[in-house]
Each structure stands twice: as structure tokens, then as C-alpha cells.
Enzyme design. Sequence first.
Site, PDB file in Angstrom:
ATOM      1  N   HIS A 165     -44.090 -16.958 -17.232  1.00 50.12           N
ATOM      2  CA  HIS A 165     -45.140 -18.581 -16.149  1.00 50.12           C
ATOM      3  C   HIS A 165     -46.490 -17.747 -17.302  1.00 50.12           C
ATOM      4  CE1 HIS A 165     -47.448 -15.021 -14.236  1.00 50.12           C
ATOM      5  NE2 HIS A 165     -46.597 -14.706 -13.797  1.00 50.12           N
TER       6      HIS A 165
ATOM      7  N   CYS B 251     -43.081  -9.799 -13.151  1.00 51.20           N
ATOM      8  CA  CYS B 251     -42.729 -11.705 -14.088  1.00 51.20           C
ATOM      9  C   CYS B 251     -42.735 -11.414 -15.318  1.00 51.20           C
ATOM     10  CB  CYS B 251     -43.788 -12.504 -13.786  1.00 51.20           C
ATOM     11  SG  CYS B 251     -43.535 -13.089 -11.511  1.00 51.20           S
TER      12      CYS B 251
END
Length: 422
Positions: free
Chosen positions: A319, A337
Site C-alpha cells: 500500500h 506490510c
Amino acid sequence: MELRRRLNLLSVAIAATPLVLAACTADSKPDGRRAGEQAASLELLVTPADQARDVPISAEVGTAVKGGRVTAVRITDDKGNQVQAEPREDASAWVPSKPLQPRRTYTAEVTATTDAGKTVTQKTTFTTMPKSTKPAITSTLYFSNGRTYGTAMPVTVAFDPPVAKEARADVQRRLFVKTDPPQPGAWSWVADGSQVYYRAPDFWRPGTTISVRSALQGLPIGKGRVGDADRTATSKVGHQVALEIDNRTKQMSVLRDGKVIRKIPVSLGKSSTPTSSGKMVIMEKHEYTTFDTRGEPDGGYVVDVQDAQRLTWGGEFIHGAPWSVGDQGSRNVSHGCTNISASAANWLMGVTQVGDLVTVKGTEVTLDAGNGWTAWNVGWDEFVKGSALPVPAGLRPAPAQAPPPGTVVGASPAPVPSGTGG
């Protein structure tokens, strides 16, 4: 389309067109002798048994033939309506295209014929059970209709609660996949029975059409539960896109059709919340979402993110992370992440597809089986060991070779849970 004989329908990839449900052949000859007498070597057994009651609505018309082959099947309900059905590739049964109705009576007439043209016809009439009062196992088909998926997209069915080991063969037998052009594959269960995946030995060819049917409605699953629904979907495979993320270089390589089209600096999970290494598949794409990790270990934060692509159930995403741009390409600071710049994340959303392969290497922990769609995280030989039914001969792994003298065989470390978002 011809039946692909080398496929075992128990691992279900139906490639036959719907059978023409023709009228049955008469059971007598002009000379007065019965067909069974003229074709004494032709034996035909049809199930369910005649006058059977309380038959599940998932029932199929089974056929066992000796000395010939099935040449006609006609299934009708108690109002005379014809029931459409398709044959399994081994012709062991004809599968109604929709679940049967509760408390209804059905009649099946099946004709078998020898190579010499002699025939025999059997008829069976059976009644389905009332609507089941047993609790259903909730199934989720992660394959939607009319989509374009990546070449690593596994057909995934998830179950809540998980399917017990002794019931998996019955469930797997009711999961059907057809590919055009044909590309045979197999099913494989996650150890705890919460998910089952279907894939081929190699990635899907771009342009392939995949049709799926999860025909579980009313299926007895173990002693105490039934299947919840009958679901179908047909979609296509798009370009081959793959992402390769290297913790050593802190770079992501974006490949389309095997060629690198861009490299993007990344920041992965810090040592307390490391990113998983392994082969994952993009599961979801969100232009905007919120990570809320309150109540989770090493969590406790709420953050809005843009252009997020899910890789694991445990919360690992790729992201946009404008707050970590200074660390991207040099240092890991995330909660598991893959952080990239806002502009790179926006560009990547326009390139990737759900079902694209993402490979992460060089981090402190390995990907846990079932944490996401992990069908590609093992080789084919290991993958097919997870099938609850025999694997077609052409898809079975090669016989194991004895290790060279002096080889030490050891086990890999147990996977460590990944971080959640960030």
C-alpha cells in the site's frame, strides 16, 4: 468438446458439453425377445436405487456399465419436467445442473449400448428428503463471475467451520472446474480443512476462460452438517503480472509477461513485525481502506491508507505509505506490510490484477500455509498431496528418488505469524 479421458473426474475439471437427454430405447425386440436376453453380456446398474426415499438433493444419477457404454439418459421430475444434467468425465454419474428440490420424486431412465448396437434400459424412481434441518457449513467461493484474474489465481473455496478430514473427499467430488483451452489441474486442502485450492502445475495461460461450480447445496458433510449453496462463476485470465520483493535490496520488481517494467523502493516489516517470505497472491484491491489493529498484538493503531492490495488473511498488504518514503529502499519500519510511495502505489493499482503472484524473499519469517491463497507456496509434488481424492495419472508427481549417500534430511522451522497492517 471431447471428454479429456486422462483427467480423473474425482478431481473435477468437467469438459463435456451437457448430455442430450434423449428418449430411451424400447426394451423389447420384434422377435419378442427382451433386450436383456439379446444383450446378455451387457450389464447396467443405475443409482439411486428404485423407490429409494430420503435421497439428498445433491444426488447424482450413477451408472455402472459392463460390456457397453451409456448412450442416453433422461431425468424427469414428478411433473414431467426434464432435468438437465452433465456427465462426469468417467461417465460414472450424471450431475443435475441445479440441486434437486426437497420432497420431490424423480425418475431416471438410462440406456447402455454395446459396440454391436445391442441395448438395455434401466429405470429408477426416487424421492428426495425434506429440507434439511441440520446446520450448514458456510462455503465461500473466491472466484467471481465476469472478472479478469491474474495467471496465478487459484480457485479457492473456504469453509466455516472447517471440513473434517473424513468428509473432504465427498466435498471435493462436488467441486467442478472447466478451462478453455483445457489446462488440467487438481484440488489441494489446507491441513485444517478451512480452504481448498484448485490450480494447474503451471500458471494459467493468458486468455484462458475458467468456469467453476461449487455444487454443495444439501450435500451431507460428515454426520452433522450439510452444504449451504450451489455457486457458479466464469471469468478470464489476463496478462501475466508478477511482483518480486527482495528484502536484501529493499526493491520491488514489477514484471509483465516476464519483463521488468519498473522497480520500486520498499520498506518491509520491522524486526518485531516482519513481513512473510513466500509466494502469495493478490487477494483484494482497495483504493481506500482503514487499518484498525486495536486489540491485536503489536497493534493498537488506526490508520487510513490508499491503494492497498491484500496478500494475507493476517493483514499483510502492499500500500501507499507517504509517511515512510524516507525509509523506502533502505530500512524496514512497517508492521508487516510492504510500504511504497503514494505515486507508486497508485501506478501499481493500474497494473495488477487479483490473482497476480507476489514473491517475497529474504525476511525473518516464512509464509504460513493457509494465510492467504497459498497454493503456489509449495511445488506441484507437494501440492497434490493435499488432494482428498486420487490425482489423475498425468498430474501425479514423479516417483521419489533416494537421496545420495550421506545426505542429511531435516525439517524446516515452523512459520511465525505475520504482522497485521501497517
